[in-house]
Write a protein that holds these residues in place. Structure first.
Motif, mmCIF file in Angstrom:
data_model
loop_
_atom_site.group_PDB
_atom_site.id
_atom_site.type_symbol
_atom_site.label_atom_id
_atom_site.label_comp_id
_atom_site.label_asym_id
_atom_site.label_seq_id
_atom_site.Cartn_x
_atom_site.Cartn_y
_atom_site.Cartn_z
ATOM 1 N N THR A 1 -3.606 -3.443 8.697
ATOM 2 C CA THR A 1 -4.137 -4.560 7.685
ATOM 3 C C THR A 1 -4.642 -5.572 8.477
ATOM 4 O O THR A 1 -4.695 -5.680 9.697
ATOM 5 N N LEU B 1 -0.473 -4.554 0.880
ATOM 6 C CA LEU B 1 -1.966 -4.245 0.473
ATOM 7 C C LEU B 1 -2.213 -4.783 -0.789
ATOM 8 O O LEU B 1 -1.265 -5.060 -1.698
ATOM 9 N N SER C 1 -8.407 -4.554 -0.211
ATOM 10 C CA SER C 1 -7.843 -5.083 1.062
ATOM 11 C C SER C 1 -8.919 -4.377 2.066
ATOM 12 O O SER C 1 -9.523 -3.317 1.614
#
Length: 150
Positions: A93, A113, A117
């Motif tokens: 991420t 998330l 994203s």
């Protein structure tokens, strides 16, 4: 040709930024729209492939994101590694967290998330702060407000 780089046909450097738009995200067309979850996918820094918007089934394992992104880029995985690389390929991420591939996407949504994203494919178990910063800038440049018309 447009005078503004954020409009189609604009003067932007087409080698930088996403290869498509959120509206033209690629993915399995058989996934019902209600179950689709869009992500911006950035590929490993040493692979010369532009980022892409893709959609995936929120009810499937996160490993499908890795598999789908690798297949879209024309790369080949062998036991979780890009062919010729000793390091495992992981999804990260923008916070630098590794995405657990054994869980459904739905389990990650809302915490790790969010729809739209940005995910980074990188080799190894860690990602550098410099790489994260560079991707944040690139993602903001193409999704952010770029143009103001007066």
């Amino acid at each position: 040709m447009s005078c503004c780089p954020c409009f189609p046909g604009g003067g932007a450097d087409h080698g930088v930024g996403y290869s498509n738009t959120r509206d033209t995200a690629v993915g399995d067309q058989n996934i019902p729209r209600a179950r689709r979850c869009n992500f911006g996918i950035f590929f490993p820094a040493d692979v010369n492939i532009r980022p892409v918007h893709m959609f995936f089934d929120r009810e499937k394992a996160a490993s499908k994101v890795l598999d789908g992104a690798v297949a879209h880029a024309g790369l080949v995985l062998e036991r979780g590694r890009l062919v010729g690389s000793p390091e495992r390929l992981n999804l990260f991420t923008l916070d630098g967290d590794v995405l657990r591939l054994d869980l459904e996407l739905e389990a990650h949504l809302g915490s790790t998330l969010h729809p739209s994203s940005v995910l980074l494919l990188e080799k190894g178990n860690r990602i550098s702060e410099e790489r994260i910063a560079a991707v944040k800038v690139a993602a903001a440049d193409v999704s952010g407000g770029g143009c103001v018309l007066m």
